[in-house]
Design a protein around this motif. Structure first.
Motif, mmCIF file in Angstrom:
data_model
loop_
_atom_site.group_PDB
_atom_site.id
_atom_site.type_symbol
_atom_site.label_atom_id
_atom_site.label_comp_id
_atom_site.label_asym_id
_atom_site.label_seq_id
_atom_site.Cartn_x
_atom_site.Cartn_y
_atom_site.Cartn_z
ATOM 1 N N CYS A 72 -1.025 3.936 2.911
ATOM 2 C CA CYS A 72 -0.755 3.776 4.400
ATOM 3 C C CYS A 72 0.010 4.618 5.157
ATOM 4 O O CYS A 72 -0.598 5.236 6.222
ATOM 5 C CB CYS A 72 -0.297 2.561 4.639
ATOM 6 N N CYS B 142 -4.655 1.788 -2.670
ATOM 7 C CA CYS B 142 -5.186 1.342 -1.061
ATOM 8 C C CYS B 142 -5.592 0.100 -1.316
ATOM 9 O O CYS B 142 -6.389 -0.493 -2.179
ATOM 10 C CB CYS B 142 -6.165 2.574 -1.065
ATOM 11 N N CYS C 7 0.916 -1.160 -0.082
ATOM 12 C CA CYS C 7 -0.114 -0.185 0.168
ATOM 13 C C CYS C 7 0.640 1.408 -0.177
ATOM 14 O O CYS C 7 1.737 1.367 0.763
ATOM 15 C CB CYS C 7 -0.971 0.243 1.151
#
Length: 118
Positions: A15, A43, A12
């Motif tokens: 994050c 995401c 990701c």
């Protein structure tokens, strides 16, 4: 080269940041067996457990791990990548995975079956 890859590690990039995802990518690249490509993903809906990392391969179960923060986590992901690569269907029990990932497994989804319905 990604064209030669049949297994994918997803990181990701939202994050924490794209820079953090790039650091993870660099740290994990040397630990992966041949046949893996690393992809940044905008995401994976694991926002409550940054940083999330996923594993995918055609015909195999898929995994999402979260709270990846330490070098021990990265080593465990490398070990899991080798385990996942050699598995015919990707299915592992929690007790079979590296201990550092035991409480970091957010999901395991069964392989996609595209054959006729029974």
């Amino acid at each position: 080269m990604e064209d030669d890859c049949d297994h994918f590690l997803l990181i990701c990039s939202r994050c924490r940041s794209e820079d953090h995802a790039a650091l993870l990518r660099d740290a994990l690249a040397a630990q992966l067996p041949p046949g893996y490509a690393i992809r940044a993903v905008d995401c994976m809906a694991g926002c409550a457990h940054p940083t999330t990392v996923g594993f995918q391969a055609a015909g195999k179960a898929q995994y999402l791990f979260g709270d990846i923060v330490s070098s021990a986590d990265l080593e465990a992901l490398g070990a899991f990548a080798r385990q996942y690569k050699t598995s015919s269907d990707g299915w592992t029990n929690a007790s079979d995975r590296p201990l550092a990932l035991f409480e970091k497994t957010l999901s395991r989804m069964p392989r996609v079956c595209l054959g006729p319905r029974s």
